[in-house]
Scaffold this motif. Structure first.
Motif, PDB file in Angstrom:
ATOM      1  N   THR A 207     -29.059 -25.730  -7.780  1.00 48.55           N
ATOM      2  CA  THR A 207     -28.801 -26.430  -6.523  1.00 48.55           C
ATOM      3  C   THR A 207     -29.183 -27.901  -6.618  1.00 48.55           C
ATOM      4  O   THR A 207     -28.443 -28.785  -6.150  1.00 48.55           O
ATOM      5  CB  THR A 207     -29.573 -25.761  -5.378  1.00 48.55           C
ATOM      6  OG1 THR A 207     -29.151 -24.391  -5.277  1.00 48.55           O
ATOM      7  CG2 THR A 207     -29.315 -26.458  -4.059  1.00 48.55           C
TER       8      THR A 207
ATOM      9  N   THR B 201     -26.389 -30.829  -5.946  1.00 50.80           N
ATOM     10  CA  THR B 201     -26.513 -31.717  -4.787  1.00 50.80           C
ATOM     11  C   THR B 201     -26.791 -33.168  -5.190  1.00 50.80           C
ATOM     12  O   THR B 201     -26.638 -34.075  -4.365  1.00 50.80           O
ATOM     13  CB  THR B 201     -27.617 -31.222  -3.846  1.00 50.80           C
ATOM     14  OG1 THR B 201     -28.851 -31.093  -4.570  1.00 50.80           O
ATOM     15  CG2 THR B 201     -27.249 -29.881  -3.247  1.00 50.80           C
TER      16      THR B 201
ATOM     17  N   THR C  65     -18.448 -23.709   0.300  1.00 50.47           N
ATOM     18  CA  THR C  65     -18.191 -25.076  -0.175  1.00 50.47           C
ATOM     19  C   THR C  65     -16.937 -25.586   0.519  1.00 50.47           C
ATOM     20  O   THR C  65     -15.946 -24.853   0.637  1.00 50.47           O
ATOM     21  CB  THR C  65     -17.999 -25.104  -1.700  1.00 50.47           C
ATOM     22  OG1 THR C  65     -19.235 -24.785  -2.333  1.00 50.47           O
ATOM     23  CG2 THR C  65     -17.541 -26.483  -2.172  1.00 50.47           C
TER      24      THR C  65
END
Length: 561
Positions: A332, A336, A509
């Motif tokens: 993650t 990100t 997403t």
């Protein structure tokens, strides 16, 4: 004299891809042949291009016309997909079997003819029929346009560039593996090893095993063009004691950032800078699996060696521990951190208005199977539709207006709304619908798609690839997408631009793109097992106004079904 000059220039273009020559046409020949290959102490015949595994790198420069003559000398049908190439108005060269072309049959050939427009960076090519891409794959390196003064990159020019391809290896014949799974209705056997540039790495129980060695000189900077060509697994990549600076993904520049570990899903590419700033010696390079769901995977780590010039081959190797298999925070944090460069020269042109707002649920299901031992088979779907492959290529049916091949009524939303990621509130019927259903778009329309993972059987990460377009990944989250609150957190300024994006396990997403490329464009999970099971669909984009917004006619050598 002039003919000799043209010949010398052409040879420089083809043989010296980094030469200071602005090339116009690149010719390649791909002979599809069998090659006996030894890995894991066992030898088996594999399908290759020109006898190479991985296959040859295709070099071109932005703006070049590329012609690849593919000659099929094996018993299987073959197609080649140029993964990430926009194929503006040249969908006939995109490559997915029965989507944009019929396969190249044994003993036949086809010339893929396309121009690289507005793209530069690292992409990949691979077979797009059956499971042949397990061994039929290679790199595409698109060099920036040559100009004076020549500053090719929006970051300091590295001293050297190296292609690094990650993959999987089965001891068994890969086609036999998936065929047996389809007969049983169950999941196929996982691979026996991961590979780095075709090698699992040195094995203590296999004296003939060799690994890939990356030779470096202290003080120099290297750009690693990382490619995940694995069939079914997302991979972590790291180098012991070295930080990696991420500068590009999927052939689009990013805001640079440093990372110890890179996450790269099947079909994705990532360019990183590595500076050889450690003491002389040998350092372990590792590629390991990421899976944060209760799914059986190949958990073997592929290894290679980063070797400093001047070090002895007997020098001890500095080791590194790969992240845990289920290292969701590592995955993650990397995902990100990705942002488009969004400079004046390379802007992030995110569509700010949306003409089509779509919600696509993705996941697994179970359908009846009279020939399967358990009476059922595992399938996959988008919006509860398991895609049925046609026997006539969809692009031909669209171009020639052939009826009965597909319908354009693919649902833009799930047929039934439910708690998609909940475990106790899922529908009790896991069965899906079957169909060859497309979603129609007008030329230049703007599209937002939210991919929503579901908890059927098990939530799972899904790398979704869209042919014919780049898109912007404007948001992601866990749980169910909330159309009222989540859009407030969308990044419409500098979202990462990709052609393949990961949908997190038990999450969603959101992407946006502009449908400025007429034709039929495949969308599918790049986990090959899910594509085989039906997690795929296609967009049909109509022509716009005039010839510059219209699909070109098919080439004369287009294969027939």
């Amino acid at each position: 004299m002039e003919s000799w000059v043209r010949t010398l220039v052409l040879m420089a273009c083809l043989l010296l891809p980094g030469a200071v020559v602005e090339c116009r046409i690149r010719h390649y020949k791909f002979n599809v042949v069998m090659k006996k290959t030894t890995r894991l102490c066992q030898t088996k015949p594999i399908v290759t291009i020109n006898g190479q595994f991985p296959g040859p790198t295709v070099y071109a420069r932005e703006g070049d016309n590329v012609l690849v003559k593919v000659v099929n000398r094996v018993k299987y049908n073959v197609t080649i997909h140029w993964h990430g190439i926009r194929q503006l108005r040249t969908g006939w060269a995109d490559g997915p079997a029965y989507i944009t072309q019929c396969p190249i049959q044994p003993g036949h050939q086809y010339i893929y003819n396309f121009t690289i427009t507005g793209q530069r960076g690292t992409l990949l090519w691979h077979a797009h029929v059956l499971w042949l891409r397990a061994t039929v794959h290679g790199a595409i390196v698109i060099l920036p346009k040559f100009q004076v003064p020549y500053n090719p990159y929006p970051f300091p020019t590295p001293d050297k560039e190296v292609v690094v391809i990650l993959g999987e290896w089965w001891k068994s014949d890969v086609e036999a593996v998936i065929n047996e799974a389809l007969k049983s209705g169950l999941a196929p056997n996982v691979s026996d090893a991961h590979t780095i540039n075709g090698h699992p790495g040195p094995l203590t129980n296999c004296s003939s095993s060799q690994g890939f060695t990356l030779k470096v000189e202290r003080g120099k900077t290297y750009m690693l063009r990382l490619i995940n060509a694995a069939l079914n697994e997302e991979l972590f990549f790291k180098v012991a004691s070295h930080l990696l600076t991420v500068v590009e993904v999927d052939a689009t520049y990013t805001k640079p950032f440093k990372a110890e570990t890179v996450l790269i899903a099947p079909g994705q590419t990532t360019n990183v800078l590595l500076t050889a700033d450690r003491r002389l010696g040998r350092y372990l390079v590792a590629a390991s699996t990421f899976m944060d769901s209760p799914i059986t995977v190949d958990n073997n780590t592929a290894t290679a060696i980063l070797h400093y010039s001047g070090s002895l081959s007997t020098s001890p190797t500095t080791l590194t521990a790969p992240p845990p298999l289920n290292a969701t925070p590592v995955a993650t944090n990397f995902t990100t951190a990705l942002r488009s460069l969004n400079s004046n020269k390379y802007p992030a042109s995110v569509p700010l208005t949306v003409g089509h707002s779509l919600l696509f649920t993705i996941g697994l299901g179970v359908n009846p199977c009279s020939t399967c031992p358990n009476g059922s088979r595992v399938v996959a779907d988008v919006n509860n539709v398991s895609f049925v492959m046609p026997t006539t290529a969809l692009l031909q049916a669209h171009y020639f207006n052939i009826s009965g091949v597909f319908t354009d009524d693919f649902p833009g939303n799930p047929p039934i709304a439910f708690n998609y990621t909940g475990t106790g509130s899922l529908p009790t019927n896991f069965q899906t619908m079957n169909g060859t259903r497309l979603y129609r778009l007008a030329y230049n329309s703007t599209v937002q798609v939210v991919f929503q993972d579901t908890g059927f059987i098990a939530p799972e990460n899904h790398p979704i690839h869209l042919h014919g377009f780049n898109f912007f990944s404007i948001g992601r989250g866990l749980g169910n997408f909330n159309s009222k609150t989540d859009p407030a957190n969308f990044n419409l300024i500098d979202p990462v631009e990709r052609n393949t994006v990961g949908v997190p396990s038990g999450g969603w997403t959101a992407i946006r793109f502009r449908a400025d490329n007429p034709g039929v464009w495949f969308l599918h999970c790049h986990l090959e097992v899910h594509t085989t099971w039906g997690l795929k669909m296609a967009f049909v984009v109509d022509n716009g106004k005039g010839p510059n917004e219209s699909l070109l006619p098919p080439p004369s050598d287009l294969p027939t079904c």
